[in-house]
Design an enzyme around this catalytic site. Structure first.
Site, PDB file in Angstrom:
ATOM      1  CG  ASP A 181      -9.612   2.327  -0.263  1.00  0.00           C
ATOM      2  OD1 ASP A 181      -9.214   1.158  -0.427  1.00  0.00           O
ATOM      3  OD2 ASP A 181      -8.963   3.177   0.349  1.00  0.00           O
ATOM      4  CG  ASP A 191      -2.248   0.652   0.995  1.00  0.00           C
ATOM      5  OD1 ASP A 191      -2.337   1.483   0.074  1.00  0.00           O
ATOM      6  OD2 ASP A 191      -3.199   0.352   1.738  1.00  0.00           O
TER       7      ASP A 191
HETATM    8  C1  GLA Z   1      -5.761   1.840   2.160  1.00  0.00           C
HETATM    9  C2  GLA Z   1      -6.216   0.693   1.266  1.00  0.00           C
HETATM   10  C3  GLA Z   1      -7.265  -0.129   1.971  1.00  0.00           C
HETATM   11  C4  GLA Z   1      -6.715  -0.642   3.267  1.00  0.00           C
HETATM   12  C5  GLA Z   1      -6.236   0.511   4.114  1.00  0.00           C
HETATM   13  C6  GLA Z   1      -5.524   0.023   5.359  1.00  0.00           C
HETATM   14  O1  GLA Z   1      -6.750   2.782   2.307  1.00  0.00           O
HETATM   15  O2  GLA Z   1      -6.680   1.164   0.050  1.00  0.00           O
HETATM   16  O3  GLA Z   1      -7.669  -1.197   1.158  1.00  0.00           O
HETATM   17  O4  GLA Z   1      -5.666  -1.529   3.003  1.00  0.00           O
HETATM   18  O5  GLA Z   1      -5.334   1.340   3.410  1.00  0.00           O
HETATM   19  O6  GLA Z   1      -5.094   1.033   6.148  1.00  0.00           O
END
Ligand code: GLA
Length: 747
Positions: free
Chosen positions: A543, A475
């Site tokens: 997301d 990430d």
């Molecule tokens: C980001 C990702 C999510 C999740 C969060 C965790 O927002 O896109 O899918 O993994 O971080 O903190």
């Protein structure tokens, strides 16, 4: 005609045309250099001592048409326009020589044509006679079968003094003015890849991103140009361009009085004047071009094939059906619950369980919330007392693989890592710390080799202690808020050196762990680009897991990125991002168009829903290869607001297809239009099977019937305006239909 006479005739015709062309005062055809793919050609005019000229890019040229292409070329363009004297045209390259001179005249010194496994290469070395220590090599590489041509440059300083690069684009392409439209992808968090279409008019249009590391956070470094007016999905000439770079970029379309749209693409020079030191070569990122006469869809299919074969890590191998813990439990990671989730996804027929954020930290800074813990990659004993390898083993016993989330380019100021190495974070010198998420998240300085070693060691340590980890979600939830590196001497190199540092890190990780599947994530889809994806198997598309909005997000993403790489998860209802309540079948049917997975706590769903999911997973497996590695045909766009959206995939041999249909809004009395299918073999008979049936009852009258590809491509399915399932809730109708070729109508 007898083949001998045919070839003699063609040679004679070619000679005749060339002779006529020569005597009629056209440009000299003898210096033309052509790069062909299966159905496209790029034609240049290259002569020693002259600047290489762009002549043509488009449909494949017959040899006999080369003189015509030359004659038709209209205006002459330098293939890679540098800042010349005696002109004020826009340029791709602008440099300042050691003597302060800012003009450049790139004349061909030598040309090398070659081949590689997938096609041909062309390298044109150019030199400026006034500055013989300055060389620029124009590189071209064709992918014959995929109809892709890549362009990039090497800029070389063989002298003893620094040369300043003020602009150093990767590629340039002139497109004749006319009714040319551009399609680009714009968006933001939870609203990625919105498709925008606009006619190109006079003036300058810039598409760029300057946040340093998340280069698809708002705009994307990929565009399509429809040459025959408003973009069409299946008709018309389209040029697609993809800049393969993960950092700051700039694409410019400059249209002036002289009848051409000049397209430039490259690294953004903003805050990035580059000092090319003695003996240094600067290699620009590649731009991949394609040309199709089958509309946007044709261009997308070229990019998808190229991506599966050459760009994605493990391309062509369909991804696992997984459960990711994030929306199910967020940071509330508990070992027993994790094991329960692993068992649940195994029970649904899934293949992988991934623990997302929240499993790590130090005793002082446990990752219980997003304000602390990044940088301290120790397993929290209060959350996973038996560690990662034990978790992996529990997953294996449950029947699934195990994966883990990391964000190794980042650190929280509330972490032991930051306390130990405050000089490892990026921030402008003398400025207050500019922190992101949680008010404490900083980016690590990957320009610094010690930090690179550290990031590699994070992955190394995790994979050594738990060798059974099969999947990593990587990430990146921050960007260069306050550009400045304590390590770098030249602040102008920051964005470039960061990407180089990241590339080094990823190369080292991939060399050590070639088989681990990796997902590229950046707060959703802020890093979906062909600069970084070659190290990864897939990306987290957004997301936003709301199925209705996902239809749009996935539609836009599919312009340049294949379904194999597009992670699409079924999440809970009401949706956590939009609050929308959508029936499970619809959520599943939307997730089925990419790499399907789940993003919920299975313990929270009913037995009936569990059965629907299990059936869906089993159905998905029957079309997974076709969806993930087949050819996409977009049929009805959710952006067109026609009340429905529809798309389908066909296997390359056209023996299987998967058709998807969704209502996007419902009004009593609006009868959904029939959607003719595409991409099938008209002469094959297909067996129609509806998948994800509610209560086992099909909606299509054709379910179970044998129908020709021709019939389906002329008619399509007829779905009723009102359906009885989902408790009569007509807003959320969706259908998934599999077509399996049974027999050919032709012998
Ligand atoms: C980001 C990702 C999510 C999740 C969060 C965790 O927002 O896109 O899918 O993994 O971080 O903190």
């Amino acid at each position: 005609m007898n083949p001998f006479y045919k070839s003699t005739y063609r040679t004679f015709a070619t000679l005749l045309i060339i002779v006529v062309a020569l005597f009629s005062g056209s440009r000299d055809a003898s210096s033309q250099t052509i790069l062909n793919t299966k159905s496209t050609s790029l034609l240049l005019q290259v002569e020693k001592g002259s600047r290489p000229q762009f002549v043509y890019y488009g449909a494949r040229l017959f040899e006999t048409d080369l003189p015509a292409a030359l004659a038709n070329a209209g205006k002459c363009f330098d293939a890679y326009p540098a800042r010349l004297s005696n002109t004020a045209h826009p340029d791709a390259l602008s440099v300042m020589m050691p003597d302060g001179g800012v003009t450049t005249d790139l004349q061909t010194e030598s040309v090398q044509e070659g081949t590689w496994d997938g096609g041909h290469t062309l390298d044109i070395v150019c030199k400026d006679p006034l500055y013989p220590f300055f060389r620029v090599t124009l590189h071209y590489r064709s992918y014959t079968e995929e109809d892709i041509i890549e362009m990039w440059t090497d800029i070389f300083n063989s002298g003893n003094n620094n040369i300043m690069l003020h602009r150093y684009d990767s590629a340039f392409l002139p497109i004749p003015e006319g009714n040319v439209w551009m399609s680009s992808l714009q968006g933001g968090w939870a609203d990625e890849c919105h498709v925008y279409e606009e006619p190109l008019t006079r003036g300058t249009r810039e598409i760029s991103e300057h946040n340093g590391v998340r280069n698809s956070a708002t705009a994307h470094s990929e565009v399509m140009f429809s040459l025959d007016g408003k973009p069409q999905e299946n008709e018309g000439r389209v040029i697609g361009a993809v800049l393969c770079y993960g950092g700051n970029f700039e694409m410019r379309i400059i249209t002036r009085y002289d009848g051409y749209h000049r397209f430039f693409a490259g690294i953004s020079p903003r805050d990035a004047w580059y000092t090319l030191s003695k003996r240094e070569v600067f290699t620009t990122p590649k731009v991949a071009f394609t040309y199709s006469e089958n509309g946007l869809g044709g261009a997308s299919r070229h990019f998808h094939r190229w991506a599966r074969k050459y760009m994605l890590c493990h391309g062509g191998q369909p991804g696992d059906i997984l459960l990711n813990s994030w929306e199910g439990v967020y940071m509330n990671i508990q070992e027993d619950q994790m094991e329960q989730m692993a068992r649940d996804i195994a029970d649904l027929g899934g293949e992988l369980f991934v623990i997302d954020d929240g499993w790590f930290g130090s005793t002082k800074y446990p990752r219980d919330h997003d304000r602390q813990g990044l940088g301290d990659w120790e397993v929290l004993s209060q959350k996973l007392p038996n560690g990662l390898q034990n978790m992996a083993q529990r997953c294996r016993q449950a029947g699934v693989k195990f994966g883990i989330w990391i964000e190794p380019e980042m650190v929280n100021t509330q972490s032991e890592l930051y306390e130990k190495h405050p000089d490892w974070v990026l921030n402008a010198h003398g400025r207050e710390l500019a922190a992101g998420r949680g008010g404490t998240q900083m980016m690590l300085d990957l320009c610094n080799p010690a930090v690179q070693d550290y990031v590699v060691s994070v992955v190394d340590k995790i994979l050594r202690q738990a060798p059974d980890i099969a999947y990593i979600k990587w990430d990146c939830n921050n960007y260069m808020r306050s550009p400045g590196s304590p390590y770098l001497k030249n602040p102008n190199h920051l964005a470039i050196e960061y990407m180089r540092g990241l590339t080094q890190v990823l190369n080292r990780i991939r060399a050590a762990y070639p088989d681990v599947a990796m997902q590229l994530c950046a707060g959703g889809g802020a890093r979906v680009n062909w600069g970084l994806l070659p190290w990864f198997d897939e990306f987290w598309t957004s997301d936003n897991t709301d199925a209705l909005q996902r239809l749009r997000i996935q539609w836009g993403t599919s312009f340049f990125f294949p379904a194999e790489a597009m992670a699409c998860h079924v999440s809970a209802s009401p949706n956590h991002q939009t609050g929308r309540i959508i029936p499970l079948k619809y959520r599943i049917d939307v997730a089925m168009t990419g790499r399907m997975g789940f993003e919920l706590q299975p313990a929270d769903i009913s037995q009936e829903e569990r059965d629907i999911c299990r059936q869906a997973v089993s159905d998905y497996k029957t079309i997974r290869q076709t969806v993930q590695c087949g050819d996409l045909y977009r049929l009805v766009s959710p952006f067109d607001k026609k009340g429905i959206a529809s798309l389908m995939y066909c296997s390359e041999d056209k023996k299987q297809a998967a058709f998807f249909w969704y209502r996007t809004e419902y009004y009593r009395g609006d009868h959904p239009a029939q959607v003719p299918l595409r991409g099938l073999n008209p002469d094959l008979l297909y067996k129609v099977t509806e998948l994800n049936k509610v209560d086992g009852n099909p909606v299509s009258a054709l379910d179970g019937k044998i129908v020709s590809g021709q019939f389906l491509m002329s008619n399509g399915f007829l779905f009723p305006e009102k359906e009885s399932y989902q408790g009569g809730h007509n807003d959320w109708h969706s259908h998934v239909i599999r077509l399996d070729a049974i027999i050919s109508l032709k012998k």
